[in-house]
Structure formats: C-alpha cells, structure tokens
Design a protein around this motif. Structure first.
Motif, PDB file in Angstrom:
ATOM      1  N   LEU A   1       0.833  -1.201   0.000  1.00 35.38           N
ATOM      2  CA  LEU A   1       0.000   0.000   0.000  1.00 35.38           C
ATOM      3  C   LEU A   1       0.867   1.250   0.000  1.00 35.38           C
ATOM      4  CD1 LEU A   1      -2.865   1.334   0.401  1.00 35.38           C
ATOM      5  CD2 LEU A   1      -2.365   1.250   2.837  1.00 35.38           C
ATOM      6  N   ILE A   2       0.486   2.195  -0.849  1.00 31.81           N
ATOM      7  CA  ILE A   2       1.064   3.538  -0.808  1.00 31.81           C
ATOM      8  C   ILE A   2      -0.114   4.474  -0.558  1.00 31.81           C
ATOM      9  CG2 ILE A   2       2.270   5.366  -2.051  1.00 31.81           C
ATOM     10  CD1 ILE A   2       3.551   3.207  -3.795  1.00 31.81           C
ATOM     11  N   GLY A   3      -0.082   5.171   0.551  1.00 32.42           N
ATOM     12  CA  GLY A   3      -1.170   6.078   0.898  1.00 32.42           C
ATOM     13  C   GLY A   3      -0.839   7.518   0.562  1.00 32.42           C
ATOM     14  N   ASN A   4      -1.855   8.371   0.599  1.00 34.83           N
ATOM     15  CA  ASN A   4      -1.635   9.780   0.261  1.00 34.83           C
ATOM     16  C   ASN A   4      -0.689  10.469   1.234  1.00 34.83           C
ATOM     17  OD1 ASN A   4      -3.373   9.936   2.434  1.00 34.83           O
ATOM     18  ND2 ASN A   4      -4.781  11.366   1.450  1.00 34.83           N
ATOM     19  N   TRP A   5      -0.556   9.955   2.471  1.00 37.05           N
ATOM     20  CA  TRP A   5       0.379  10.547   3.422  1.00 37.05           C
ATOM     21  C   TRP A   5       1.817  10.417   2.939  1.00 37.05           C
ATOM     22  CZ3 TRP A   5      -2.443   6.163   4.080  1.00 37.05           C
ATOM     23  CH2 TRP A   5      -1.756   4.966   4.167  1.00 37.05           C
ATOM     24  N   GLU A   6       2.115   9.418   2.134  1.00 36.00           N
ATOM     25  CA  GLU A   6       3.449   9.276   1.548  1.00 36.00           C
ATOM     26  C   GLU A   6       3.581  10.088   0.271  1.00 36.00           C
ATOM     27  OE1 GLU A   6       5.284   5.141   1.781  1.00 36.00           O
ATOM     28  OE2 GLU A   6       3.124   4.734   1.829  1.00 36.00           O
ATOM     29  N   LEU A   7       2.507  10.156  -0.486  1.00 37.28           N
ATOM     30  CA  LEU A   7       2.551  10.806  -1.788  1.00 37.28           C
ATOM     31  C   LEU A   7       2.572  12.324  -1.708  1.00 37.28           C
ATOM     32  CD1 LEU A   7       0.006   8.421  -3.480  1.00 37.28           C
ATOM     33  CD2 LEU A   7       2.460   8.524  -3.932  1.00 37.28           C
ATOM     34  N   GLN A   8       2.068  12.900  -0.623  1.00 37.17           N
ATOM     35  CA  GLN A   8       2.033  14.356  -0.498  1.00 37.17           C
ATOM     36  C   GLN A   8       3.432  14.965  -0.496  1.00 37.17           C
ATOM     37  OE1 GLN A   8      -0.773  16.046  -0.963  1.00 37.17           O
ATOM     38  NE2 GLN A   8      -1.641  14.008  -1.213  1.00 37.17           N
ATOM     39  N   GLU A   9       4.425  14.180  -0.132  1.00 38.03           N
ATOM     40  CA  GLU A   9       5.808  14.666  -0.128  1.00 38.03           C
ATOM     41  C   GLU A   9       6.421  14.656  -1.529  1.00 38.03           C
ATOM     42  OE1 GLU A   9       7.893  12.214   2.610  1.00 38.03           O
ATOM     43  OE2 GLU A   9       6.568  12.702   4.272  1.00 38.03           O
ATOM     44  N   LEU A  10       5.802  13.961  -2.472  1.00 36.01           N
ATOM     45  CA  LEU A  10       6.352  13.805  -3.817  1.00 36.01           C
ATOM     46  C   LEU A  10       5.655  14.756  -4.787  1.00 36.01           C
ATOM     47  CD1 LEU A  10       6.532   9.902  -3.869  1.00 36.01           C
ATOM     48  CD2 LEU A  10       8.292  11.526  -3.156  1.00 36.01           C
ATOM     49  N   VAL A  11       5.861  16.040  -4.581  1.00 31.02           N
ATOM     50  CA  VAL A  11       5.133  17.077  -5.316  1.00 31.02           C
ATOM     51  C   VAL A  11       5.409  17.024  -6.815  1.00 31.02           C
ATOM     52  CG1 VAL A  11       4.784  19.560  -5.542  1.00 31.02           C
ATOM     53  CG2 VAL A  11       5.103  18.533  -3.290  1.00 31.02           C
ATOM     54  N   ASP A  12       6.630  16.813  -7.223  1.00 35.10           N
ATOM     55  CA  ASP A  12       6.989  16.853  -8.644  1.00 35.10           C
ATOM     56  C   ASP A  12       7.011  15.466  -9.291  1.00 35.10           C
ATOM     57  OD1 ASP A  12       7.278  19.614  -8.578  1.00 35.10           O
ATOM     58  OD2 ASP A  12       9.353  19.477  -7.913  1.00 35.10           O
ATOM     59  N   TYR A  13       6.349  14.488  -8.687  1.00 35.51           N
ATOM     60  CA  TYR A  13       6.369  13.122  -9.190  1.00 35.51           C
ATOM     61  C   TYR A  13       5.034  12.769  -9.832  1.00 35.51           C
ATOM     62  CZ  TYR A  13      10.640  11.889  -6.673  1.00 35.51           C
ATOM     63  OH  TYR A  13      11.931  11.807  -6.232  1.00 35.51           O
ATOM     64  N   ASN A  14       5.098  11.888 -10.832  1.00 37.62           N
ATOM     65  CA  ASN A  14       3.870  11.287 -11.337  1.00 37.62           C
ATOM     66  C   ASN A  14       3.686   9.950 -10.621  1.00 37.62           C
ATOM     67  OD1 ASN A  14       5.239   9.154 -12.864  1.00 37.62           O
ATOM     68  ND2 ASN A  14       5.761  10.750 -14.356  1.00 37.62           N
ATOM     69  N   ALA A  15       2.572   9.292 -10.874  1.00 36.43           N
ATOM     70  CA  ALA A  15       2.251   8.056 -10.146  1.00 36.43           C
ATOM     71  C   ALA A  15       3.269   6.952 -10.415  1.00 36.43           C
ATOM     72  CB  ALA A  15       0.850   7.581 -10.516  1.00 36.43           C
ATOM     73  N   LEU A  16       3.744   6.828 -11.651  1.00 41.20           N
ATOM     74  CA  LEU A  16       4.722   5.789 -11.966  1.00 41.20           C
ATOM     75  C   LEU A  16       6.050   6.050 -11.268  1.00 41.20           C
ATOM     76  CD1 LEU A  16       5.351   3.201 -13.482  1.00 41.20           C
ATOM     77  CD2 LEU A  16       5.955   4.588 -15.481  1.00 41.20           C
ATOM     78  N   ASP A  17       6.494   7.302 -11.266  1.00 40.37           N
ATOM     79  CA  ASP A  17       7.729   7.649 -10.564  1.00 40.37           C
ATOM     80  C   ASP A  17       7.600   7.415  -9.054  1.00 40.37           C
ATOM     81  OD1 ASP A  17       9.055   8.343 -12.883  1.00 40.37           O
ATOM     82  OD2 ASP A  17       8.524  10.467 -12.735  1.00 40.37           O
ATOM     83  N   ALA A  18       6.421   7.676  -8.512  1.00 39.54           N
ATOM     84  CA  ALA A  18       6.194   7.441  -7.082  1.00 39.54           C
ATOM     85  C   ALA A  18       6.324   5.956  -6.759  1.00 39.54           C
ATOM     86  CB  ALA A  18       4.817   7.956  -6.673  1.00 39.54           C
ATOM     87  N   ILE A  19       5.783   5.098  -7.618  1.00 42.10           N
ATOM     88  CA  ILE A  19       5.923   3.659  -7.403  1.00 42.10           C
ATOM     89  C   ILE A  19       7.386   3.257  -7.502  1.00 42.10           C
ATOM     90  CG2 ILE A  19       5.409   1.376  -8.361  1.00 42.10           C
ATOM     91  CD1 ILE A  19       2.675   2.538  -9.224  1.00 42.10           C
ATOM     92  N   ARG A  20       8.083   3.786  -8.498  1.00 38.26           N
ATOM     93  CA  ARG A  20       9.506   3.460  -8.655  1.00 38.26           C
ATOM     94  C   ARG A  20      10.312   3.871  -7.428  1.00 38.26           C
ATOM     95  NH1 ARG A  20       9.626   5.571 -14.759  1.00 38.26           N
ATOM     96  NH2 ARG A  20       9.242   3.580 -15.794  1.00 38.26           N
ATOM     97  N   ARG A  21       9.930   4.980  -6.815  1.00 40.85           N
ATOM     98  CA  ARG A  21      10.671   5.469  -5.654  1.00 40.85           C
ATOM     99  C   ARG A  21      10.271   4.755  -4.356  1.00 40.85           C
ATOM    100  NH1 ARG A  21      12.398  11.305  -3.572  1.00 40.85           N
ATOM    101  NH2 ARG A  21      13.098  10.575  -1.565  1.00 40.85           N
ATOM    102  N   LEU A  22       8.967   4.583  -4.139  1.00 42.78           N
ATOM    103  CA  LEU A  22       8.489   4.070  -2.861  1.00 42.78           C
ATOM    104  C   LEU A  22       8.370   2.546  -2.803  1.00 42.78           C
ATOM    105  CD1 LEU A  22       5.714   6.730  -2.216  1.00 42.78           C
ATOM    106  CD2 LEU A  22       7.979   6.621  -1.168  1.00 42.78           C
TER     107      LEU A  22
END
Length: 131
Positions: free
Chosen positions: A35-56
């Motif tokens: 699970l990746i929740g919005n509490w983690e994604l809010q820190e990734l302002v300049d990321y798209n969803a695919l980049d967020a998955i690659r990072r997290l």
C-alpha cells in the motif's frame, strides 16, 4: 503454579501489545509493502504516479527475480486499474500527479487472478484518485 500463571499473563500482555501496535513495514516509509497512501505521496510534489511507485515500492515493478526495464503493453508488468477501470498500459501512470492519488494498492498474481480472472500473472496495481 504461580510462576506458570504469571507466564501466561505475560504472554497475553505481549500478544495484546502486538495486536494494538501496527508497527512499520520494512520498506521504510509506509505501513505496508502493498500500500502507498496519500500521506506518503504528499511529499512527492513533482512526481507522477509511476515515478512514485519506482521510488516508494520498486518491487511492484519487478517481474520474477529481475527488475523490469521497459514500460509498455508488450512487457510483463502488473496490470493497472484506475478508480476500478483497467488501463491499457503502465505508462499511462506518467499522466497522473502523485499528489492526486488517494492510495495505490498492489495485489500479487494469485490474488489479482482470483479477483479479476486470468491475465494477472504479475499482479495488479489498484489506484484510487482523490477526486
């Protein structure tokens, strides 16, 4: 007898604490490796969803024992559902801002196949948007 009773009480106390405290996953930043929740994604302002998955959660994009390199329909990646609708390819996630996502959840191959049917050998990524 008293020592045995004390041990049983201690065991129940430890089990109670374990049930009440969810802890953290070993992935470092989230509560679950699936699970990746919005509490983690809010820190990734300049990321798209695919980049967020690659990072997290880069393990979501691995096929077998090797990391997946190419993105597209021909590659064997997890299938993606956006708000319950299947997407045609993984690279469509590049068009979604990470901060617009409420949660992303990974289902492994057997669980995804049970839920959606055949064609989910590499699992599924379920994405729910905020709006």
């Amino acid at each position: 007898m008293r020592r045995q009773r004390t041990g049983v009480i201690l065991l129940y106390f430890v089990l109670f604490l374990g049930a009440c405290y969810p802890g953290r996953a070993s992935s470092g930043s989230g509560t679950s490796p699936d699970l990746i929740g919005n509490w983690e994604l809010q820190e990734l302002v300049d990321y798209n969803a695919l980049d967020a998955i690659r990072r997290l959660r880069p393990a979501w994009l691995r096929t077998g024992s090797r990391p997946a390199v190419a993105v597209g329909q021909g590659a064997s990646f997890p299938r993606v559902h956006l708000n319950g609708v299947p997407l045609s390819s993984l690279d469509q996630l590049e068009e979604i801002d990470a901060t617009d996502v409420r949660e992303m959840r990974f289902l492994n191959g057997p669980n995804a196949s049970t839920r959606f049917g055949t064609g989910y050998v590499n699992g599924a990524i379920l994405i729910t948007l905020e709006r």
